[in-house]
Design a protein around this motif. Structure first.
Motif, short mmCIF file in Angstrom:
data_model
loop_
_atom_site.label_atom_id
_atom_site.label_comp_id
_atom_site.label_asym_id
_atom_site.label_seq_id
_atom_site.Cartn_x
_atom_site.Cartn_y
_atom_site.Cartn_z
N ILE A 175 0.18 0.40 14.58
CA ILE A 175 -0.84 0.05 13.59
C ILE A 175 -2.19 -0.05 14.27
N HIS B 15 0.82 -1.21 0.00
CA HIS B 15 0.00 0.00 0.00
C HIS B 15 0.86 1.27 0.00
N GLY C 155 -6.21 3.24 5.60
CA GLY C 155 -5.12 3.09 4.65
C GLY C 155 -4.07 4.19 4.72
N TYR D 242 -1.90 -8.04 7.61
CA TYR D 242 -1.34 -6.72 7.36
C TYR D 242 -0.09 -6.52 8.21
N ARG E 153 -7.75 -8.84 4.72
CA ARG E 153 -6.86 -7.80 5.25
C ARG E 153 -7.20 -7.43 6.69
N TRP F 199 2.49 0.31 4.23
CA TRP F 199 2.08 -0.96 4.84
C TRP F 199 1.64 -1.93 3.75
N ALA G 167 -4.95 0.55 9.68
CA ALA G 167 -5.31 -0.67 8.98
C ALA G 167 -6.74 -1.10 9.27
N GLY H 231 -5.93 -1.35 14.06
CA GLY H 231 -6.66 -2.38 13.34
C GLY H 231 -7.98 -2.67 14.02
N HIS I 223 -0.91 -5.41 2.93
CA HIS I 223 -2.12 -6.10 3.40
C HIS I 223 -2.67 -7.00 2.30
#
Length: 313
Positions: free
Chosen positions: A162, A83, A264, A137, A133, A124, A226, A164, A126
């Protein structure tokens, strides 16, 4: 050709030779496998890279070539997207399934091969097929060339963070049901920081990300969102963040108490710790920003910024 033209040409050739000498080829191997993971007192088998959640960190320098061998040991078809990385003359390595590649089937492998050109910062990787994803990731750290410093003072330490999501249910079942019914997908059960939901969720106090810091130091936090679809606010109690980079592009530095990071997106921020806070702890939290009519996980993930104890002489 005049002397000036000859000088400029020789400088260009020397620059190219220097770049080719300093560049390296970095090899990684991603084993796609199932792994039992427990969060919120709920254990389930999730798709991972090398059994890690989140997945392993990729580190390279601007100009390096990356060769990443992905071996698929699960029944799902797999593809990996890098990404934010510009695929210059390597579009086949971009990763979106059924767009730039056929996905990697069970028992098969594929080597992604591309060069980092004109980029440095936080990115990153994923999965880029279905909702895999949600667990597949990890960070990509692109450092400047060895002879190119940061446009700010070198930080004491660099830490990827990160954001998530954690779903107690199988995310493939969730998205399949949503596509079948036409309704919105069920929301996550928790947000996470580096895979950990933190103490504000039930049965989650032990699964808390803790960042230990020293007084009067500068830390570079590499922030990555993420989460599947949610914009997140992020802040650290009683501390100021200096934003220096957005999506791998340096920006004019500015300070803020709270930042917003979209799905993202990445930010590089500098955290300057206080001069004297022995044994003190501060919450570092993220929560969603949503204005639409759809449902969303309206909860808060927390980590802990922890000042290290002062050493007694």
């Amino acid at each position: 050709m005049g002397s000036i033209e000859i000088f400029l040409l020789s400088m260009m050739i020397a620059s190219c030779l220097l770049s080719s000498v300093s560049a390296a080829t970095r090899h990684y191997k991603f084993e796609i496998k199932m792994q039992n993971v427990t969060r919120l007192c709920h254990t389930k088998s999730i798709v991972t890279v090398n059994g890690q959640f989140p997945g392993p960190k990729i580190v390279a320098r601007e100009g390096d070539r990356l060769e990443i061998e992905v071996v698929n040991h699960v029944h799902n078809n797999i593809s990996i997207h890098w990404h934010g990385i510009r695929q210059v003359r390597s579009g086949w390595a971009d990763g979106p399934a059924y767009v730039t590649q056929c996905p990697i089937q069970n028992g098969q492998k594929y080597v992604y091969n591309f060069t980092i050109i004109g980029q440095r910062g936080t990115f990153w990787w994923h999965a880029h097929i279905s909702w895999l994803r949600s667990t597949l990731y990890g960070p990509i750290i692109i450092l400047p060339n060895k002879n190119t410093p940061y446009p700010f003072a070198k930080p004491y330490k660099e830490i990827p963070i990160i954001f998530g999501e954690w779903f107690n249910a199988d995310t493939e079942v969730i998205i399949s049901q949503a596509l079948r019914t036409g309704g919105g997908p069920n929301v996550s059960d928790a947000y996470t920081i580096n895979g950990l939901p933190g103490p504000l969720y039930n049965c989650s106090a032990k699964d808390t990300f803790k960042l230990k810091v020293k007084p009067e130091k500068t830390y570079l936090l590499r922030l990555i969102n993420a989460a599947l679809n949610d914009e997140l606010f992020f802040s650290i109690a009683n501390h100021t963040l200096q934003i220096i980079d957005a999506d791998g592009v340096y920006v004019k530095p500015f300070e803020t108490n709270t930042l917003i990071i979209t799905p993202g997106q990445t930010h590089n921020v500098l955290l300057k710790t206080k001069s004297h806070f022995p044994n003190a702890t501060f919450y570092m939290t993220a929560r969603p920003y949503v204005t639409g009519p759809g449902t969303f996980d309206n909860s808060t993930v927390a980590g802990i910024l922890e000042y290290e104890s002062e050493t007694k002489l």
